[in-house]
Design an enzyme around this catalytic site. Sequence first.
Site, PDB file in Angstrom:
ATOM      1  N   GLU A  80      -6.437  -8.821   3.545  1.00  0.00           N
ATOM      2  CA  GLU A  80      -5.555  -8.154   4.523  1.00  0.00           C
ATOM      3  C   GLU A  80      -5.615  -8.973   5.800  1.00  0.00           C
ATOM      4  O   GLU A  80      -6.711  -9.243   6.309  1.00  0.00           O
ATOM      5  CB  GLU A  80      -6.009  -6.718   4.815  1.00  0.00           C
ATOM      6  N   GLN A 136       1.973  -5.964   5.648  1.00  0.00           N
ATOM      7  CA  GLN A 136       2.170  -5.638   4.253  1.00  0.00           C
ATOM      8  C   GLN A 136       3.553  -6.140   3.851  1.00  0.00           C
ATOM      9  O   GLN A 136       4.309  -6.592   4.702  1.00  0.00           O
ATOM     10  CB  GLN A 136       2.025  -4.148   4.033  1.00  0.00           C
ATOM     11  N   TYR A 152      -7.147  -8.169  11.658  1.00  0.00           N
ATOM     12  CA  TYR A 152      -5.885  -7.840  12.332  1.00  0.00           C
ATOM     13  C   TYR A 152      -6.064  -8.145  13.813  1.00  0.00           C
ATOM     14  O   TYR A 152      -7.179  -8.062  14.334  1.00  0.00           O
ATOM     15  CB  TYR A 152      -5.565  -6.346  12.184  1.00  0.00           C
ATOM     16  N   GLU A 192       0.835  -1.203   0.000  1.00  0.00           N
ATOM     17  CA  GLU A 192       0.000   0.000   0.000  1.00  0.00           C
ATOM     18  C   GLU A 192       0.870   1.254   0.000  1.00  0.00           C
ATOM     19  O   GLU A 192       1.974   1.259   0.559  1.00  0.00           O
ATOM     20  CB  GLU A 192      -0.900   0.000   1.250  1.00  0.00           C
ATOM     21  N   ASN A 199     -12.350  -0.677  -1.041  1.00  0.00           N
ATOM     22  CA  ASN A 199     -11.661  -1.303   0.093  1.00  0.00           C
ATOM     23  C   ASN A 199     -12.308  -0.818   1.389  1.00  0.00           C
ATOM     24  O   ASN A 199     -12.518   0.391   1.565  1.00  0.00           O
ATOM     25  CB  ASN A 199     -10.184  -0.895   0.105  1.00  0.00           C
ATOM     26  N   GLU A 200     -12.634  -1.727   2.253  1.00  0.00           N
ATOM     27  CA  GLU A 200     -13.207  -1.371   3.562  1.00  0.00           C
ATOM     28  C   GLU A 200     -14.227  -0.239   3.401  1.00  0.00           C
ATOM     29  O   GLU A 200     -14.154   0.794   4.079  1.00  0.00           O
ATOM     30  CB  GLU A 200     -12.109  -1.024   4.576  1.00  0.00           C
TER      31      GLU A 200
HETATM   32  O1  AHR Z   1      -3.106  -2.251   6.128  1.00  0.00           O
HETATM   33  C1  AHR Z   1      -3.365  -1.019   6.724  1.00  0.00           C
HETATM   34  C2  AHR Z   1      -4.810  -0.604   6.616  1.00  0.00           C
HETATM   35  O2  AHR Z   1      -5.608  -1.488   7.353  1.00  0.00           O
HETATM   36  C3  AHR Z   1      -5.406  -0.606   5.236  1.00  0.00           C
HETATM   37  O3  AHR Z   1      -5.170   0.582   4.573  1.00  0.00           O
HETATM   38  C4  AHR Z   1      -6.866  -0.759   5.510  1.00  0.00           C
HETATM   39  O4  AHR Z   1      -7.539  -1.436   4.480  1.00  0.00           O
HETATM   40  C5  AHR Z   1      -6.922  -1.496   6.839  1.00  0.00           C
HETATM   41  O5  AHR Z   1      -7.765  -0.885   7.728  1.00  0.00           O
END
Ligand code: AHR
Length: 485
Positions: free
Chosen positions: A295, A342, A240, A25, A173-174
């Site tokens: 992600e 990432q 995450y 990113e 995205n999101e």
């Molecule tokens: O990976 C960092 C961020 O986490 C990305 O930009 C987003 O899609 C997610 O919230």
Amino acid sequence: MSTLTIHAEETLGTISPYLHGHFAEHLGRCCYDGLWVGLDSAIPNTGGFRTDIINALKAVGVPQLRWPGGCFADSYHWRDGIGPAESRPRTWAESCGANVVETNALGTHEFMALCQAIGADPYLAGNVGSGSVAELAGWIEYCNGTADTTLARERAANGHPASMNVKFWGVGNENWGCGGNYDAESYAKEFKRYATFLKMVDHSVQLVACGLNDRTWNLKLVETMKDHLGLMDHLSVHQYWTHGPALSFSDDDYYQSFGAAAVEDDIRFTDDILRFFSAGKHNTGKHNIGIAFDEWGIWHPEAVVASNYEAPSTVRDAVVGAGVLDVFHKWCSRVTTANIAQIVNVLQALIQTSGDKMWLTPTYHLFHLYAPHRGASAVRAEFEAVEVREALPLMSGSASQKNGQLIVSLSNRHKDQPQEVTLSLRGAAVSGGILRTLAGKSDAHNTAEEPNAVSVIDSPLNASGDTLTLTLPACSVQTLTLSLA
Ligand code: AHR
């Protein structure tokens, strides 16, 4: 003592190489000052990308690379990143609360050159939040078009006469958050409109709809789409997790940082929804919507805007990641792509840099250890339930078969103690093999000064028959590549 039973005749599907995919990113120092240093840099580079990073990525293998975001995707306008570098606009870019001047030096053509150099298939995330159907359709035509159109001519004039043939396209995205704060029904309607016209430009593209690690969002999205599910090829989910600081974590932090169960929950409920809506009266002949886990990773509390979303990356992180890859292998018939966040410097990076120095993280070594599973047939592998903490299995593992070899990955999650494990093979016997081990103190990590503090040790394995007993070091990941007898 734990036992892993491997049912060699019970195949679960093919482990798509995309399950070991990556994500770059325009955020912090992932792209700029990470992958990309520019043509004029004193750091040796190939077309602006660090040559040492290109070589490291070629060695680990990058089956797929998602770009340019993340949250950045919904503020990115692709036309800013094509044409002569000196005439590209300098734009005010945003991702994840970090505003920076975007030089647009790394644009579509540069990204494609990187993919070609490292052997990755590109996955482009399009702009829904601040873009338009026409803008994203134009990007697809620009990249993929083979007819003699103005956009295809422009691509050729910019140095790429052949179609770039980009198959994976994210429709935002999101979008439940940074991608426009949509509710699920509104996004579903938006997705239908986008997908209808994007597929008219190129029928062969695979479109990724924006899902969430939340049952209600995914249910409402798919339900709203139910008469048009043929437009959706993949549904994305992100996850995450973190517990405690990157380095000085407590035992409780350590054991709570294993995110595999959360990932499997997300897959399970999303799979339920997809199965329900592709059956019975909703069956539009489209049974195979995949889950794009595009992600995932450990996100340490130190990884914030001020630190460019960077933090040390330890053996703990690699052992946590092993469990997640095992889940993807187990669900390989539903999960179609997965992209760790990432690839360089940001979050659970594979590679970290400082000036002209670069080093590989334990997570890089994890992907190297798991590489033999790519393209193999996953087979059912089950541990007897031994827990190291409540509801946390002591070990994780997965197994696959390819080219006369049985590939088994195992991780010992115990922070401080080695563990004995017996592999019990059903329907297979082996004769000899190689054992690759990644182990260390849970907080061990590589740095610019000590780039090889954590590395992989290879050793021959004296194995024969259908039973094998091993002692796994504390906090470790192993891959055994065994010859089938
Ligand atoms: O990976 C960092 C961020 O986490 C990305 O930009 C987003 O899609 C997610 O919230």
